[in-house]
Every structure is written in structure tokens, then in C-alpha cells.
Write a protein that holds these residues in place. Structure first.
Motif, short mmCIF file in Angstrom:
data_model
loop_
_atom_site.label_atom_id
_atom_site.label_comp_id
_atom_site.label_asym_id
_atom_site.label_seq_id
_atom_site.Cartn_x
_atom_site.Cartn_y
_atom_site.Cartn_z
N SER B 2 0.84 -1.20 0.00
CA SER B 2 0.00 0.00 0.00
C SER B 2 0.88 1.25 0.00
O SER B 2 2.02 1.22 0.42
CB SER B 2 -0.91 -0.01 1.21
OG SER B 2 -0.17 -0.24 2.37
N GLN B 3 0.31 2.32 -0.48
CA GLN B 3 1.05 3.58 -0.59
C GLN B 3 0.74 4.48 0.61
O GLN B 3 -0.34 4.40 1.18
CB GLN B 3 0.65 4.30 -1.88
CG GLN B 3 1.15 3.58 -3.12
CD GLN B 3 2.65 3.43 -3.14
OE1 GLN B 3 3.38 4.40 -3.03
NE2 GLN B 3 3.12 2.20 -3.25
N PRO B 4 1.69 5.34 0.99
CA PRO B 4 1.46 6.15 2.18
C PRO B 4 0.30 7.11 2.00
O PRO B 4 -0.34 7.49 2.97
CB PRO B 4 2.78 6.91 2.34
CG PRO B 4 3.42 6.88 1.01
CD PRO B 4 2.98 5.61 0.38
N ASN B 5 0.03 7.51 0.75
CA ASN B 5 -1.05 8.47 0.54
C ASN B 5 -2.42 7.84 0.78
O ASN B 5 -3.43 8.51 0.74
CB ASN B 5 -0.99 9.02 -0.88
CG ASN B 5 0.22 9.90 -1.06
OD1 ASN B 5 0.72 10.46 -0.09
ND2 ASN B 5 0.71 10.00 -2.26
N ASN B 6 -2.44 6.51 0.96
CA ASN B 6 -3.72 5.83 1.15
C ASN B 6 -4.31 6.10 2.53
O ASN B 6 -5.47 5.85 2.75
CB ASN B 6 -3.55 4.31 1.01
CG ASN B 6 -3.47 3.92 -0.43
OD1 ASN B 6 -3.75 4.74 -1.31
ND2 ASN B 6 -3.08 2.69 -0.69
N PHE B 7 -3.46 6.54 3.45
CA PHE B 7 -3.92 6.67 4.84
C PHE B 7 -3.86 8.11 5.34
O PHE B 7 -2.96 8.85 4.99
CB PHE B 7 -3.05 5.82 5.77
CG PHE B 7 -3.10 4.35 5.45
CD1 PHE B 7 -4.24 3.62 5.68
CD2 PHE B 7 -1.99 3.71 4.92
CE1 PHE B 7 -4.29 2.26 5.39
CE2 PHE B 7 -2.02 2.37 4.63
CZ PHE B 7 -3.17 1.64 4.86
N VAL B 8 -4.83 8.42 6.16
CA VAL B 8 -4.81 9.70 6.86
C VAL B 8 -5.03 9.38 8.33
O VAL B 8 -5.93 8.61 8.66
CB VAL B 8 -5.95 10.61 6.36
CG1 VAL B 8 -6.02 11.87 7.20
CG2 VAL B 8 -5.75 10.96 4.90
#
Lengths: 407, 479
Positions: B2-8
């Protein structure tokens, strides 16, 4: 009068313990850690007050130790200056004798220390590969004698065996430096996910700070419960001298920035940073403690040991008189800042702020603490589930937002 | 991986997050409470027992639709379940309403739009138009507005915005427009959103809310509109609103004179990449043109849904599309939602609940047809800014048809009276996916659109009401 467990831990960590003749050939008592194996053979002792220490034993420098370990039919004892205290010994778990299905000896995959299993799945620290390793590092010179990382399957099997032994409660993954924007977050992700998928446990991770904070968010989102970016030395010039790789590849300020961000993301008391005590002046270490505590980070102090295989093998050891005031300072500052001291506990190689209570001034109030609760099965289960709940509340997937806006 | 931009990670205090997470179960329970309250506490001697129960189901669905407690289509399915369970309609009848012609017209329109998008025909059309009009900044902006408005005549406005959005992202990147302070960037994305929205109300193809309104109208009154009739009724609104929107856009977002040669170059490069029109695109274009012509000239004779589905069959027969090409483009959830909404609308009418509700709300507040029209259009515009425009139609249509009878208004006029204003969302990202896309560009903030959006809403209401009173009588509506 019973000895101060904190002082005893420090002294044992620095000077080690000599063995009674009857214990000299008891190989079953020694931990042969996967990485440190050839460097320092240690006994895991449980001191009064449930304080855990990894005490070097049967090494050249421990022959002069004032501490002597003896045994009788009732148990083990630590003798010094004519005084005798009963201690426990954490025997190496039986999984050390097993192999994974791929044929890897499990002791090479993970070492158990107190309630956790420490696993370094990476093949080599990039600081070492670049010749800019930390000069106090006992891993870099020895190297990790493998060319490939440990497989996720091997890690899962070993953790399963460790749990089956009843040897551990949580998992600690640590890697050196892995080059890239994420500093190894993507490398460690499959291990974290696999452990979380297979076991209901807490996972702590130690690695180097990533270039961007979003990777720290990512680390939390994938299931990491506690994280450490260890600055090791607070003094700017000494850090550059001792740890060229950390300064050149990561940058001193980045350690502090990343720790501050992590402290805003992870639960109170789950972000820690190691400081080595004995390499820099005590005032500098105290200043490092102040800096970390101000940002909500838990400082964990390791006492410098001049092991025979490190660059600093001739560096003098610190004395108890030098280091004790630093622990007093540590406990006082962490207590004042209200940082939870119960998460990072039972470290045999370092002194946690909770253990630093033994050095507290007489006027410092010692909290009754929730330590025993955290150690109990019920407390452990509550902590795990609260950690999961917190993550469920805090973490959002961006794709969910798209879904909810009907795009 | 998964990519870091997937999570907030939301760092607000935990108690706020807990309250937020409790929102849905609490709202679910409030909805149930509302249902029980209407069933047990509402005293309505002039309402049949079936009507009473239908009203309770309606209250529950309105609450869930307005507060987005469940996905729209799931609330519709709940309505379908509750209608037979509470004895409002026999199960056979409730489920049969899913077979409404409007539902199949929407299905056909989705598949045709999917074929145009998947084949690249719609994208080509967009690029060709932009390459013709995009020689200077104003012309490029005008081109985007007109392109989105006109294409929304023939396919869903959401699909048009989704198709234009990536092109605009490339244009703004080529022009190096800073997201925080580029009026030109704002104008481009706003032209996309407003153009699609304003064009989307012109025909039955621009959005699925118009077929939904027609579906409810047909189930309740047996009346409907031809494709041409609907378009003729609404194109003047689209034209006049386009002019108003253009002036608001230019006034609130002065663009200066940026050099758009790089944007032109980006469009040309994309055109070069896609090459000549393929046989598949040609077939789809011919079938699409033929379908529109048949809707206009023979719509009443053959039926809109029949024509749409015949065109779909023809496309498959000619090998121009494959099922897997269109499957992902069809909004199946919306189709389920419409089936449920039509069933509920019909149940409200048959049980007398719609009439009772009209009696006690709009009819009691309104003094005459003028205020009725004003109330319904204002309610539609306000609701659509806050919720799905389909849900707004599902809520207002049954009520409006009942009100029409009480004020001697032609019930047929209620379909455009509700569906058209319900399509006019100009401010909030939740109003319509076109707005959401414009916001996601990073060029727009809600506060940028409050004043211009409110102004456009005001103008739209005035123009629409004028058209209702002075233009619609040409189509036989008497007041």
C-alpha cells in the motif's frame, strides 16, 4: 537491606557477573542472541522488583566483577560484599532449538528478551554498507551474516513458536538503516501485516526516520503500536563524530522532527528514543532527555559498554556515580511531562523511565503505577484492544473518502 | 504494497472521533424511533391505516436519505422490504415496481455512455472541441464550459465531468498554475462543474434524476414526457443559466491573460496520441446519433427505454462493445435506488399518504399556485446542495404530485418542477460529483463558491420560476 534494583541493574549491565564454579558449564542458562551472539554472552536476570537485566557473564571483563552468581537447591543468588539476594534467571526458550520449515534456526530469526521477541529481518544496515556505521554499534562490525532478508514466513513461524513456549507477549522489529524516502517502512510492512494477521499482539518497531512524515502515519496505519527513532547521542558534534551515517544520510534534526510527529500520531508513551549514557557529558544527555520529553517522547537510556568488537572498545566505561543523576533527572522529567511509562518496559539492555524510579529523589512522589496491571493477562488484553480501537478511530483510508463522495 | 497516501491519521481528540463513529448507529436508531413515533404517536383520523404505515416508512427513508445513514440504494431496498412487511403494498406489487420503464431507460443510458467513454469517443470529442476553441485563455475557458454543457445533453453530467477532469488536470499542470492562487485554475474547474450541471438539466440524458421523476410520475399518474418535449421545456433554462454562470465566473474570478499555448500543445499532443477515429468509435457515434434522433422523433411511439435498450443491443450485435467494457461503468446502485424510490412514491400515492402529507405541509402553507411552485423549487435547490439530487427527487416527487391536485396544477409539470432544480447544485462538494471533482483539484475552497454559488442559485430560481409561468404555458400547462 535489599539492594536498590535500579543501581543493581546498572552495575550488573556495566560490570557483568562472574559465575560460581557449578554454573560455568550451564550452557542452558545463556542466551545466544541472533546478532550479538559472538559479542557478549549474557544471562537474563530478574532482580528484586521484577527488574530485568541482561548481564554479561563468562567474559574476560566480568572476571573482576564484584557480583557472583551462585545456586542452591532453592534457586539462584547474587552475592556481593557478603550480601546475598535471590534472583531469577530467564532460561532461553525452547524455540531456540527449533528450525523453521525453510530450515532456518529460529534463534537466528528472533531472540527473546523478557516479554518480547526481537527480530531484525533486514540483511544489513546501509550505514555499515557505506562505511559510516555508528562507532558504538556492536552489530555493524560483526555484520549480519546473511545476504538475504529473513522471509516473512520464517518470522511468522518463529513468533508462533515463541508464543507457544509462553516466552513472549509482544514483538519488536528492528532494522538498521535502509536507503530510500521511507527508510525501510515498505520493507518492514509485510512483516508487520503478517504478524498482525496471525497473532493478537502488540508490535513495536525501531528504524531510522523517513524523509516525509506521511510514512510515519503509514507505519501507524498498518498496525505498528510503538515506534522508535533512536538519536543515541544528543550532542551535535559528538553525534557527527560517532554516527556519520545518521548525520549524513538522515540528519540530526530529522530525528527530532520525526519523533515529534510520531508522538502526535502514536499513543502517549509509545514513541521512544534511545540515548546512550556514558559517551557524552551527563549534562548533554540530560539536555537530550529534556528535548525528547518536551515533545512527548520517552527517552530510554542504555549504558555504554566497551565490548571487544566495537570501534570504541577502549573508551572508558561510565561509573555509577556519573550516571545515577541522569536517571534521577530522567524519571523526574518524564513524570512531570505526564508521559505514560508503562508501554516501554522490561528492557534488559536498557533502563526505562519506569525503572529510573529507583533513582528518584526522596522528594519526588513515586506513582503507584499501573505496571502490574499492564503486565497481567487482563491488562495486556485491554491494552491490545484499546490500541486496536484507537487505530480504528484514527486511521482513515483515502479511498473511503472517495467512496463516500460518490465519485 | 500500500502507498502512504492511502492513509490519513486523524489527530483530533479521541472523544470527538468516538462521537463521530457513534453517529451512524445513533442516526440509525433515531430513524427507527421516527418510524415508531409516526406509527404510534401520529394521530391522523383522515388517513387510512395503509397510508399511516406508508408515511412511517417514508419518514424513515427520508431521514436515512437526508442524513446519509445508509447508502442511498440500501435505504431504497429497505423501503421495498418494509412496504410489503407493513402491509402497505403486496410484495408482488412492490417488487414489480422495480420493472419501471424509467429504471430500464437509466440502465440503457448508462450503457450507452459507458460505450462512448470506454471506446474513447467522448474523450476524442472533448479534445477536438478544445483544440478548436482553446487558442486564448478566455476561448479555452469558454470552450470547456460549452463542451461540458453540451456533452451533458447526451450523457450523464457526472460522466462528462469525470471525462473532462483528467484533461483539465493536464492543462493546469502544463500551465504551471499554482493551486492556491490561480484564478484561471479555479475558473477552469468551475467551468467544468457548472457547465456539466447546467447542461445536465436540459435533457433526460444529463442525469438520472429526470428519469426517476418521470418514473414516479408515470407510476402515480400514468403520464410522461417525450425526449423532445423535456428538452424543449428545459433548454431555455440551460441557455440563460449558461450566460449567467459565464458572467459570474468572469466577474468573481478575473483571469488576466495567462499564456495558454502550453495547454493547446498538451491538447494537441493528446490528440496526436489517440490517432484516427477507430471503426468501433465510428459505429458507436452512428448508433448514438441514431438513438438521439429516434428519441426525439419517435420517442413517444417506441418508448424511451425501448429505444435505449435497442441501441444497446445493436452495439453488442455490431461487436462495438463487450459486456466487461460496460459492466464497471454502470452505476448499479443508482438503479437499485431508483427502483425503491419509485415503489415508495407509488405506495405513498396509492395509500393516500402523499395527499395527506401535502395537505398538512405545502398545501397548508401555500396561498396559491405561485407560492406552491416557489416552495417546491426552493426546497429542491436547498435539498440538492445537501444531499444526493436523486434522493431529493425521491422525497419531493410524491409530495409535489399530491399538492398539484389540490391547487389545480397539472401533475405532469411536477416532474420538471422537482427534477430540474434538484439538478442545480453550485456550491458544496456533496451536491454533485462534478462539484466534488472540482474541489478535489485543489484549486477551489468552499468559501470561494459561497457568494458566486448563492448568486447563481438566486438567478436560477428567478429564471426557472419565470419560465414556469411565462414559457411552460406554451406546452399546454394552465394555472
Amino acid at each position: 537491606m535489599s539492594p536498590n534494583p535500579g543501581l543493581l541493574k546498572l552495575d550488573l549491565a556495566i560490570r557483568g557477573v562472574s559465575l560460581d564454579q557449578s554454573l560455568r558449564n550451564r550452557r542452558d542458562l545463556f542466551h545466544e542472541p541472533s546478532v550479538r551472539g559472538p559479542i557478549a554472552r549474557c544471562l537474563e536476570l530478574v532482580l528484586p522488583g521484577e527488574v530485568l537485566v541482561s548481564a554479561p557473564a563468562d567474559e574476560a571483563f566480568t572476571a573482576d566483577s564484584p557480583y557472583r552468581l551462585t545456586q542452591d537447591a532453592k534457586g539462584f543468588y547474587l552475592e556481593t560484599d557478603g550480601e546475598r539476594s535471590e534472583v531469577g534467571i530467564v532460561a532461553p526458550p525452547s524455540y531456540y532449538r527449533k528450525k523453521t520449515r525453510a530450515g532456518t534456526p529460529m534463534w537466528r530469526v528472533g531472540s527473546s528478551y523478557g516479554p518480547y521477541i526481537a527480530i531484525n529481518p533486514a540483511s544489513r544496515c546501509a550505514f555499515s554498507a557505506r562505511g559510516s556505521h555508528c562507532r558504538f554499534c556492536d552489530v555493524s562490525n560483526q555484520g549480519v551474516d546473511r545476504t538475504e532478508p529473513i522471509s516473512v514466513e520464517d518470522v511468522v513461524e518463529t513468533v508462533r513458536a515463541a508464543f507457544a513456549d509462553g516466552a513472549i507477549e509482544f514483538v519488536y522489529l528492528h532494522i538498521g538503516y535502509i536507503e530510500g524516502d521511507d527508510s525501510g517502512v515498505q520493507f518492514i510492512e509485510p512483516y508487520v501485516r503478517a504478524i498482525k494477521r496471525h497473532f493478537d499482539t502488540l508490535v513495536a518497531v525501531q528504524l531510522q526516520p523517513p524523509r516525509e512524515d506521511r510514512w510515519i502515519d503509514h507505519l501507524y496505519a498498518i498496525g505498528v503500536d510503538a515506534v522508535s527513532y533512536s538519536i543515541q547521542i544528543h550532542d551535535e558534534h559528538l553525534l557527527a563524530e560517532m554516527c556519520a551515517g545518521r548525520v549524513e544520510q538522515v540528519g540530526r534534526q530529522r530525528y527530532y522532527d520525526a519523533l515529534a510527529h510520531a508522538a502526535s500520531i502514536f499513543p502517549n508513551g509509545t514513541v521512544w528514543s534511545d540515548l546512550i549514557i556514558g559517551l557524552e557529558p551527563a549534562e548533554s544527555t540530560q539536555s537530550g532527555i529534556d528535548t525528547l520529553v518536551a515533545m512527548g517522547v520517552l527517552p530510554v537510556l542504555s549504558v555504554f559498554r566497551p565490548l571487544s568488537d566495537i570501534d570504541l572498545r577502549d573508551h572508558p566505561m561510565p561509573s555509577i556515580e556519573d550516571v545515577a543523576p541522569v536517571f534521577t533527572h530522567l524519571f523526574k522529567r518524564v513524570l512531570e511531562a505526564g508521559i505514560n511509562m508503562n508501554w516501554v518496559r522490561d528492557l534488559s539492555f536498557a533502563v526505562t523511565p519506569f525503572e529510573a524510579r529507583f533513582f528518584a529523589d526522596s522528594d519526588t512522589p513515586i506513582p503507584s503505577g499501573l505496571g502490574p496491571l499492564y503486565r497481567s493477562k487482563l491488562g495486556n488484553m485491554a491494552v491490545r484492544n484499546l490500541s486496536k480501537l484507537r487505530r480504528r478511530l484514527r486511521v482513515r483510508q483515502v479511498s473511503d473518502s472517495y467512496g463516500s463522495s460518490n465519485l | 504494497m500500500s502507498q502512504p497516501n492511502n492513509f490519513v491519521v486523524d489527530t483530533r481528540p479521541l472523544w470527538i472521533l468516538v462521537l463521530q463513529r457513534m453517529k451512524q448507529p445513533v442516526l440509525l436508531m433515531i430513524g427507527v424511533g421516527l418510524y415508531v413515533a409516526v406509527r404510534t404517536l401520529l394521530v391522523a383520523t383522515d388517513l387510512s391505516p395503509e397510508g399511516h404505515r406508508a408515511l412511517a416508512v417514508f419518514a424513515l427513508c427520508v431521514f436515512y436519505w437526508v442524513f446519509d445513514v445508509l447508502p442511498l440504494m440500501i435505504t431504497s431496498i429497505l423501503a421495498i422490504i418494509l412496504l410489503p412487511l407493513t402491509g402497505v403494498l403486496p410484495a408482488k406489487e412492490a417488487y414489480a415496481l422495480f420493472g419501471s420503464e424509467a429504471v430500464f431507460f437509466i440502465l440503457g443510458a448508462f450503457i450507452l455512455a459507458a460505450a462512448m467513454m470506454k471506446s474513447g469517443l467522448s474523450g476524442r470529442l472533448a479534445l477536438v472541441i478544445l483544440s478548436r476553441f482553446g487558442h486564448d485563455p478566455v476561448a479555452l475557458l469558454r470552450g470547456i464550459f460549452i463542451l461540458n454543457a453540451t456533452m451533458s445533453f447526451f450523457m450523464s453530467e457526472h460522466a462528462v465531468a469525470a471525462m473532462t477532469f483528467p484533461i483539465l488536470v493536464e492543462i493546469t499542470a502544463a500551465l504551471h498554475l499554482p493551486a492556491s492562487r490561480a484564478n484561471y485554475g479555479r475558473s477552469l474547474f468551475l467551468a467544468m462543474a457548472w457547465g456539466s450541471t447546467i447542461g445536465g438539466v436540459a435533457t433526460l440524458l444529463g442525469g438520472a434524476r429526470a428519469p426517476l421523476a418521470l418514473g414516479i410520475l408515470r407510476e402515480v399518474t400514468g403520464e410522461s414526457y417525450s425526449f423532445a418535449e423535456w428538452a424543449a421545456l428545459n433548454i431555455p433554462l440551460t441557455l440563460s443559466l449558461s450566460v449567467a454562470a459565464w458572467f459570474i465566473l468572469r466577474t468573481f474570478f478575473p483571469i488576466g491573460t495567462p499564456d495558454v499555448s502550453k495547454a493547446e500543445q498538451a491538447v494537441d499532443e493528446k490528440l496526436m496520441k489517440i490517432g484516427r477515429m477507430t471503426l468501433q468509435e465510428r459505429i458507436i457515434a452512428v448508433v448514438m446519433l441514431g438513438t438521439i434522433a429516434t428519441w426525439i422523433f419517435f420517442g413517444e411511439h417506441f418508448g424511451l427505454a425501448n429505444i435505449a435498450l435497442a441501441a444497446v443491443v445493436l452495439l453488442f450485435a455490431l461487436g462495438a462493445v463487450e459486456w466487461r467494457d460496460v459492466e464497471g461503468y454502470v452505476n448499479w446502485g443508482l438503479i437499485l435506488m431508483y427502483g425503491g424510490a419509485i415503489s415508495l412514491g407509488s405506495a405513498l400515492h396509492k395509500s393516500g399518504a402523499a395527499e395527506w402529507l401535502a395537505d398538512h405541509t405545502i398545501s397548508s402553507w401555500a396561498s396559491g399556485p405561485v407560492s406552491v411552485v416557489l416552495m417546491i423549487t426552493t426546497a429542491a435547490v436547498m435539498l440538492t446542495e445537501m444531499m444526493s439530487n436523486s434522493a431529493a427527487v425521491a422525497i419531493l416527487m410524491p409530495l409535489s404530485i399530491a399538492v398539484a391536485a389540490q391547487f389545480d396544477l397539472d401533475p405532469k409539470m411536477m416532474a420538471p418542477l422537482v427534477a430540474v432544480p434538484a439538478g442545480l447544485s453550485f456550491i458544496l462538494p456533496i451536491g454533485t460529483p462534478a462539484n466534488a471533482m472540482a474541489y478535489s483539484s485543489g484549486y477551489l475552497r468552499v468559501r470561494d463558491l459561497i457568494l458566486p454559488g448563492l448568486l447563481l442559485h438566486g438567478i436560477a430560481l428567478v429564471i426557472f420560476n419565470c419560465l414556469v409561468w411565462f414559457y411552460w404555458p406554451l406546452f399546454g400547462f394552465k394555472y
